[in-house]
Design an enzyme around this catalytic site. Structure first.
Site, short mmCIF file in Angstrom:
data_model
loop_
_atom_site.label_atom_id
_atom_site.label_comp_id
_atom_site.label_asym_id
_atom_site.label_seq_id
_atom_site.Cartn_x
_atom_site.Cartn_y
_atom_site.Cartn_z
CD GLU A 53 1.65 12.88 83.48
OE1 GLU A 53 0.84 12.46 82.61
OE2 GLU A 53 1.56 12.59 84.67
CG ASP A 64 -5.19 8.55 76.69
OD1 ASP A 64 -4.94 8.88 77.86
OD2 ASP A 64 -4.32 8.38 75.82
#
Length: 269
Positions: A53, A64
């Site tokens: 990814e 995140d």
């Protein structure tokens, strides 16, 4: 040129037929620079990761945690743009022949142009996109372009996702389902609990797509445990941290190779 969803599907299927779990590595493009990022990604794939990814750095990364936020900030301050992300996909896929997806928030894709992004990602040899903040009910424009260009559309489901929505999300997705092992942002955790296993069972009840588990997995023991019930194990923050903590480029690459190799051994055991 068509994208590489078929390569992604074949990679996941081959691992399953071999009786093991796929290892999916995540690193953001442009970190610490575009070229060094490509080198690190290639090193992870060469060390045993099956799929990559590539993160598209974003200024408001809601999913995140602090480690990936730090890396994304470094990439953005270094001038990383979408063209650099696509260049990264092209170079890593060309070097390794393995499936490469982009993980991105929706706003950059929407601003760049959905058709343009899908076309250029396919031309770069990309296998698809993971879209953590795109609601499935608003995804028709992307899914149409993804299907046209041979790209996977991977949605993320959480332990809190109810059964009706779970059915909708998995029916709309392709490639695999990204199962968040727990609630919260990305980052390493001391343990990955039973919640992930239960979520995988719920997902498998409504789809035949492979189920790959991410968020919180950082050690070989955790990867082996999750590999006992998932089709794929996704590791990101631990790899990013290995790069952040290294004193120089040589040490960084050694750290990425060592960690990836230990994770790959774990999911193959």
């Amino acid at each position: 040129m068509s994208g590489n969803i078929q390569l992604l599907n074949e990679t996941l299927a081959a691992a399953g037929q071999a009786g093991r779990t796929s290892l999916i590595a995540y690193l953001p493009a442009g970190f610490p620079t575009v070229e060094r990022g490509i080198t690190a990604m290639t090193a992870a794939l060469d060390a045993g990761a099956d799929i990559l990814e590539v993160g598209l750095p974003h200024s408001d990364p809601i999913l995140d945690g602090p480690v990936i936020q730090t890396a994304a900030d470094i990439a953005l301050r270094g001038g990383t743009r979408i063209k650099d992300v696509l260049f990264t996909v092209r170079e890593v896929h060309r070097a390794t022949g393995k499936p490469v997806l982009v993980m991105t928030y929706w706003n950059p894709v929407s601003r760049y142009g959905v058709e343009r992004f899908a076309t250029e990602l396919a031309e770069a040899g990309g296998a698809g996109c993971i879209l953590p903040d795109l609601p499935v009910q608003e995804s028709a424009s992307w899914r149409e372009q993804a299907a046209t260009h041979g790209l996977a559309t991977v949605f993320i489901v959480a332990p809190s996702t109810d059964s009706q929505r779970l059915t909708q999300i998995t029916a709309a997705g392709s490639g695999f389902v990204y199962a968040a092992s727990l609630m919260g942002v990305t980052g390493t955790r001391a343990s990955v609990g039973e919640t992930a296993g239960f979520l995988v069972e719920r997902i498998r009840a409504v789809t035949d797509l492979p189920v790959c588990v991410g968020i919180g997995i950082s050690t070989a023991d955790q990867a082996a445990a999750v590999g006992g019930f998932a089709d794929g194990v996704i590791v990101g923050s631990a790899l990013v941290k290995a790069l952040l903590d290294a004193p120089d480029e040589s040490a960084a690459l050694t750290a990425v190779r060592t960690l990836t190799s230990s994770l790959a051994t774990a999911v193959r055991s």
